[in-house]
Design a protein around this motif. Structure first.
Motif, mmCIF file in Angstrom:
data_model
loop_
_atom_site.group_PDB
_atom_site.id
_atom_site.type_symbol
_atom_site.label_atom_id
_atom_site.label_comp_id
_atom_site.label_asym_id
_atom_site.label_seq_id
_atom_site.Cartn_x
_atom_site.Cartn_y
_atom_site.Cartn_z
ATOM 1 N N PHE A 24 47.266 28.562 39.746
ATOM 2 C CA PHE A 24 48.256 28.738 40.931
ATOM 3 C C PHE A 24 49.421 28.781 40.389
ATOM 4 N N LYS A 110 42.935 38.169 40.295
ATOM 5 C CA LYS A 110 42.666 36.946 41.154
ATOM 6 C C LYS A 110 43.552 35.912 41.157
ATOM 7 N N LEU A 114 46.678 34.553 43.418
ATOM 8 C CA LEU A 114 46.729 33.178 43.884
ATOM 9 C C LEU A 114 47.991 32.716 43.715
ATOM 10 N N SER A 115 48.608 32.956 42.446
ATOM 11 C CA SER A 115 49.893 32.628 42.307
ATOM 12 C C SER A 115 50.940 32.977 42.960
ATOM 13 N N LYS A 117 50.798 33.738 46.322
ATOM 14 C CA LYS A 117 50.652 32.986 47.390
ATOM 15 C C LYS A 117 51.073 31.502 47.216
ATOM 16 N N ALA A 118 51.044 30.971 46.154
ATOM 17 C CA ALA A 118 51.618 29.541 45.773
ATOM 18 C C ALA A 118 53.210 29.666 45.829
ATOM 19 N N ILE A 123 49.995 28.779 51.150
ATOM 20 C CA ILE A 123 48.695 27.954 50.927
ATOM 21 C C ILE A 123 48.682 26.707 51.737
ATOM 22 N N THR A 184 40.660 39.955 44.985
ATOM 23 C CA THR A 184 42.022 40.012 44.986
ATOM 24 C C THR A 184 42.723 40.990 46.165
ATOM 25 N N ILE A 187 42.850 38.527 49.123
ATOM 26 C CA ILE A 187 43.864 37.471 48.876
ATOM 27 C C ILE A 187 45.268 38.004 49.056
ATOM 28 N N LEU A 193 46.682 31.599 53.152
ATOM 29 C CA LEU A 193 45.331 31.171 52.722
ATOM 30 C C LEU A 193 45.073 29.782 53.240
ATOM 31 N N LEU A 195 42.770 26.583 52.781
ATOM 32 C CA LEU A 195 41.862 26.078 51.961
ATOM 33 C C LEU A 195 41.195 24.721 52.717
ATOM 34 N N PHE A 203 38.196 23.901 43.054
ATOM 35 C CA PHE A 203 39.488 24.609 41.943
ATOM 36 C C PHE A 203 39.814 23.342 40.859
#
Length: 212
Positions: A24, A110, A114-115, A117-118, A123, A184, A187, A193, A195, A203
């Protein structure tokens, strides 16, 4: 990256989950994200487009008139592409649009997604949602409490939950997927997102096992 765990009322539980920086917190590679999204969309195309060539359309194969002496242009048969109802030249034929991407490229895509979104603080981690039966109204209320009801949201689950799946499938802008099935495109297509706490712990556990 420390993220607070919220309860289904949108309040902090006092617990946090450490999301690994290796997943992330990397510098996103936008090009591999583009390739992964392109492959996902290409694989979804049916590729069943088809037109008839001059060998497949209806019409006699006789020559319309003799080659010379008529004062007109030379003509073949009525299936000539130049005539109405004739075949099509270089038209589309059924074929697949999918193409191969190396596993490392897809994994990097992927992680980069995710990075992204972080970095965007998109998130949210919520304690595991327990439903004894499909309850769409209850899930909508949870999303409102998390302040994501007006956003395109992807809920990532650690394992299949029939009640939760049935509760989310009819809600606009809300989708759920398994951690093992995320890609991907999903996302990047989501604004937020969500979780579950167990998903976030997986994770962290996987990253610990990799380092060990």
């Amino acid at each position: 990256m420390q993220v607070d765990v919220l309860n289904i009322k949108g309040q902090k539980t006092g617990r946090t989950v450490e999301l690994p920086a290796e997943i992330f917190g990397i510098e996103p590679n936008d090009h591999v994200i583009y390739l992964a999204v392109k492959q996902y969309l290409a694989a979804g195309r049916q590729g069943t487009h088809k037109v008839k060539t001059r060998a497949e359309v209806q019409g006699a194969s006789r020559k319309l008139h003799k080659q010379k002496g008529t004062g007109g242009s030379r003509k073949g048969n009525i299936r000539n592409p130049l005539y109405k109802g004739g075949g099509t030249i270089f038209g589309p034929k059924p074929h697949a649009y999918d193409f191969k991407l190396n596993r490392k490229v897809k994994d990097l895509a992927k992680i980069s997604a995710l990075s992204h979104k972080a970095k965007e603080n998109a998130i949210v981690i919520v304690e595991d949602i327990q439903l004894d039966a499909p309850r769409t109204k209850q899930v909508v209320e949870v999303m409102k409490n998390l302040k994501v009801a007006d956003k395109k949201t992807l809920v990532i689950l650690p394992e299949y939950n029939d009640n939760l799946y049935l509760s989310t499938r009819n809600v606009p802008n809300l989708d759920s997927t398994l951690l093992s099935d995320i890609n991907t495109y999903e996302i990047m297509n989501a604004d937020v997102l969500v979780l579950t706490e167990n998903t976030a712990k997986i994770f962290a556990e996987n990253e610990t096992e990799t380092v060990a």
